[in-house]
Write a protein that holds these residues in place. Structure first.
Motif, mmCIF file in Angstrom:
data_model
loop_
_atom_site.group_PDB
_atom_site.id
_atom_site.type_symbol
_atom_site.label_atom_id
_atom_site.label_comp_id
_atom_site.label_asym_id
_atom_site.label_seq_id
_atom_site.Cartn_x
_atom_site.Cartn_y
_atom_site.Cartn_z
ATOM 1 N N SER A 41 0.735 -1.227 -0.006
ATOM 2 C CA SER A 41 -0.015 -0.070 -0.005
ATOM 3 C C SER A 41 0.981 1.339 0.002
ATOM 4 C CB SER A 41 -0.947 0.213 1.281
ATOM 5 O OG SER A 41 -0.095 0.107 2.483
ATOM 6 N N SER A 42 0.443 2.387 -0.292
ATOM 7 C CA SER A 42 1.016 3.542 -0.509
ATOM 8 C C SER A 42 1.410 4.228 0.798
ATOM 9 C CB SER A 42 0.287 4.756 -1.122
ATOM 10 O OG SER A 42 0.906 5.849 -1.257
ATOM 11 N N PHE A 43 2.961 4.572 0.886
ATOM 12 C CA PHE A 43 3.350 4.721 2.183
ATOM 13 C C PHE A 43 3.324 3.660 3.201
ATOM 14 C CE2 PHE A 43 3.015 8.924 0.496
ATOM 15 C CZ PHE A 43 4.210 9.551 0.545
ATOM 16 N N GLY A 44 2.805 2.355 2.797
ATOM 17 C CA GLY A 44 2.436 1.446 3.994
ATOM 18 C C GLY A 44 1.527 1.755 4.798
ATOM 19 N N MET A 45 0.630 2.332 4.567
ATOM 20 C CA MET A 45 -0.659 2.862 5.306
ATOM 21 C C MET A 45 -1.607 1.659 5.615
ATOM 22 S SD MET A 45 -0.002 5.753 6.780
ATOM 23 C CE MET A 45 1.459 5.573 6.943
ATOM 24 N N GLU A 46 -1.516 0.543 4.914
ATOM 25 C CA GLU A 46 -2.487 -0.465 4.760
ATOM 26 C C GLU A 46 -3.852 0.301 5.331
ATOM 27 O OE1 GLU A 46 -1.054 -3.527 7.438
ATOM 28 O OE2 GLU A 46 0.858 -2.413 7.217
ATOM 29 N N PRO A 47 -4.575 1.163 4.396
ATOM 30 C CA PRO A 47 -5.819 1.893 4.457
ATOM 31 C C PRO A 47 -6.971 0.828 4.149
ATOM 32 C CG PRO A 47 -4.999 2.091 2.323
ATOM 33 C CD PRO A 47 -3.998 1.334 2.997
ATOM 34 N N TRP A 48 -7.147 -0.221 4.843
ATOM 35 C CA TRP A 48 -8.232 -1.047 4.790
ATOM 36 C C TRP A 48 -8.630 -1.940 5.910
ATOM 37 C CZ3 TRP A 48 -4.286 -2.374 0.883
ATOM 38 C CH2 TRP A 48 -3.084 -3.062 1.525
ATOM 39 N N VAL A 90 -2.867 12.943 8.840
ATOM 40 C CA VAL A 90 -1.875 13.234 9.692
ATOM 41 C C VAL A 90 -2.296 13.739 11.111
ATOM 42 C CG1 VAL A 90 0.080 14.816 10.227
ATOM 43 C CG2 VAL A 90 -0.374 14.061 7.919
ATOM 44 N N GLU A 91 -3.412 14.137 11.322
ATOM 45 C CA GLU A 91 -3.796 14.648 12.562
ATOM 46 C C GLU A 91 -4.324 13.446 13.264
ATOM 47 O OE1 GLU A 91 -7.089 15.967 9.820
ATOM 48 O OE2 GLU A 91 -5.055 15.751 9.879
ATOM 49 N N SER A 92 -4.734 12.313 12.851
ATOM 50 C CA SER A 92 -5.301 11.165 13.566
ATOM 51 C C SER A 92 -3.976 10.488 14.469
ATOM 52 C CB SER A 92 -5.640 10.058 12.652
ATOM 53 O OG SER A 92 -4.480 9.389 11.758
ATOM 54 N N GLY A 93 -2.896 10.815 14.173
ATOM 55 C CA GLY A 93 -1.772 10.136 15.048
ATOM 56 C C GLY A 93 -1.294 8.816 14.390
ATOM 57 N N LEU A 94 -2.274 8.207 13.690
ATOM 58 C CA LEU A 94 -2.205 6.808 13.205
ATOM 59 C C LEU A 94 -0.871 6.998 12.120
ATOM 60 C CD1 LEU A 94 -5.602 5.393 13.138
ATOM 61 C CD2 LEU A 94 -3.586 4.697 15.004
ATOM 62 N N VAL A 113 6.599 11.847 8.329
ATOM 63 C CA VAL A 113 5.377 12.477 8.470
ATOM 64 C C VAL A 113 5.358 13.789 7.706
ATOM 65 C CG1 VAL A 113 3.839 13.417 10.154
ATOM 66 C CG2 VAL A 113 5.211 11.377 10.600
ATOM 67 N N GLY A 114 6.188 14.653 7.599
ATOM 68 C CA GLY A 114 6.124 15.877 6.686
ATOM 69 C C GLY A 114 6.019 15.702 5.481
ATOM 70 N N ILE A 115 6.862 14.731 4.979
ATOM 71 C CA ILE A 115 6.800 14.428 3.298
ATOM 72 C C ILE A 115 5.480 13.793 3.086
ATOM 73 C CG2 ILE A 115 7.655 12.780 1.815
ATOM 74 C CD1 ILE A 115 9.576 14.991 2.170
ATOM 75 N N TYR A 116 4.801 12.945 3.832
ATOM 76 C CA TYR A 116 3.615 12.285 3.736
ATOM 77 C C TYR A 116 2.475 13.401 3.519
ATOM 78 C CZ TYR A 116 -0.562 9.564 4.809
ATOM 79 O OH TYR A 116 -1.962 9.155 5.077
ATOM 80 N N LEU A 120 0.835 14.389 0.027
ATOM 81 C CA LEU A 120 -0.670 13.938 -0.043
ATOM 82 C C LEU A 120 -1.561 15.189 0.257
ATOM 83 C CD1 LEU A 120 -0.619 10.542 1.594
ATOM 84 C CD2 LEU A 120 -0.747 11.160 -1.049
ATOM 85 N N LYS A 121 -1.032 16.443 0.230
ATOM 86 C CA LYS A 121 -1.978 17.779 0.658
ATOM 87 C C LYS A 121 -3.261 17.636 0.049
ATOM 88 C CE LYS A 121 -1.640 22.624 0.660
ATOM 89 N NZ LYS A 121 -0.753 24.003 0.429
ATOM 90 N N ASP A 122 -3.246 17.461 -1.466
ATOM 91 C CA ASP A 122 -4.507 17.605 -2.143
ATOM 92 C C ASP A 122 -5.261 16.244 -1.632
ATOM 93 O OD1 ASP A 122 -3.920 20.043 -3.478
ATOM 94 O OD2 ASP A 122 -3.164 19.150 -5.319
ATOM 95 N N VAL A 123 -4.820 15.112 -1.711
ATOM 96 C CA VAL A 123 -5.560 13.997 -1.450
ATOM 97 C C VAL A 123 -6.090 14.116 -0.031
ATOM 98 C CG1 VAL A 123 -5.255 11.464 -0.821
ATOM 99 C CG2 VAL A 123 -4.055 12.278 -2.662
ATOM 100 N N LEU A 124 -5.426 14.598 0.873
ATOM 101 C CA LEU A 124 -6.080 14.898 2.255
ATOM 102 C C LEU A 124 -6.882 15.960 2.459
ATOM 103 C CD1 LEU A 124 -2.730 13.521 3.966
ATOM 104 C CD2 LEU A 124 -4.477 12.181 3.569
ATOM 105 N N SER A 125 -7.140 16.409 1.514
ATOM 106 C CA SER A 125 -8.106 17.823 1.634
ATOM 107 C C SER A 125 -9.517 17.573 1.753
ATOM 108 C CB SER A 125 -7.918 18.922 0.379
ATOM 109 O OG SER A 125 -8.221 18.131 -0.892
ATOM 110 N N SER A 126 -9.965 16.460 1.612
ATOM 111 C CA SER A 126 -11.431 16.011 1.771
ATOM 112 C C SER A 126 -11.594 14.494 1.891
ATOM 113 C CB SER A 126 -12.235 16.606 0.565
ATOM 114 O OG SER A 126 -12.057 15.736 -0.421
ATOM 115 N N ASP A 127 -12.549 14.124 2.507
ATOM 116 C CA ASP A 127 -12.797 12.543 2.888
ATOM 117 C C ASP A 127 -13.204 12.371 1.398
ATOM 118 O OD1 ASP A 127 -12.564 13.231 5.310
ATOM 119 O OD2 ASP A 127 -14.614 12.598 6.079
#
Length: 209
Positions: A41-48, A90-94, A113-116, A120-127
């Protein structure tokens, strides 16, 4: 005997109806889930997250919102693949917690974390943007689970034909945290496999040298 990778690929097909008398064993189910869990997964976030449903009443409640497809209620196990929303912020801490699993020193961890957050600034701009990003990644896990199942002689059928909001309501999902990405019934076929048809290699591959 477990099938080779290519044997599994040849075996797999979108099973339209399952044999309700046959159930996938706990061992085989764990194998299939592990194939999803170990997916990249991208950045190893395992977003599932994987919801594994065997409750027949619940499957029956979900079926009308999946175009009334029989796979939903005839399968042995119904896997609902969720795409993460909150935990990739980012603000989730996870994010920091997951990046920190690699044992980086604090200064280097903060840098990543800053690079992330920057990349992903645009990606993280909305749910909605986050869902678009994480849902695509769930398909990597989906593909691996399908092939893993086929290696054990177990059938699957990836389902995108569903009413997302209604399925989420039935499952009482907090959509600020997770949202339904795709649905995967697993079990054993009751009908012979249809003819395996794919485009010739020369029609889909172009080599650029």
């Amino acid at each position: 005997m477990e099938k080779s990778f290519m044997e599994a690929m040849d075996f797999r097909h979108a099973c339209k109806i399952f044999d309700e008398t046959k159930k996938v064993s706990d061992e085989d189910l764990a194998y299939i889930i592990e194939a999803g869990r170990k997916s990249p997964s991208s950045f190893g976030m395992e977003p599932w997250k994987f919801l594994v449903i065997t409750n027949e009443e619940l499957k029956a409640k979900i079926r009308p919102y999946c175009w009334d497809q029989p796979q939903i209620t005839t399968c042995s196990h119904l896997i609902i693949v969720l795409a993460a929303i909150e935990e990739v912020k980012v603000e989730s801490g996870l994010v920091k917690k997951k990046l920190g699993r690699k044992g980086f020193p604090e200064d280097k961890l903060e840098f990543y974390v800053g690079i992330y957050g920057s990349h992903l600034k645009d990606v993280l701009s909305s749910d909605d943007n986050i869902y678009s990003w994480t849902a695509r990644q769930t398909y990597i896990a989906l593909g691996n689970m399908m092939t893993g199942a086929a290696a054990r002689g177990i059938d699957t059928c990836p389902i995108e034909g569903f009413e997302k909001e209604n399925v989420e309501k039935v499952l009482e999902i907090d959509t600020t945290k997770y949202q339904v990405s795709v649905i995967l019934p697993i079990g054993y076929r009751i009908e012979p496999q249809s003819t395996f048809v794919r485009e010739p290699v020369e029609n889909i591959v172009e080599y650029i040298k």
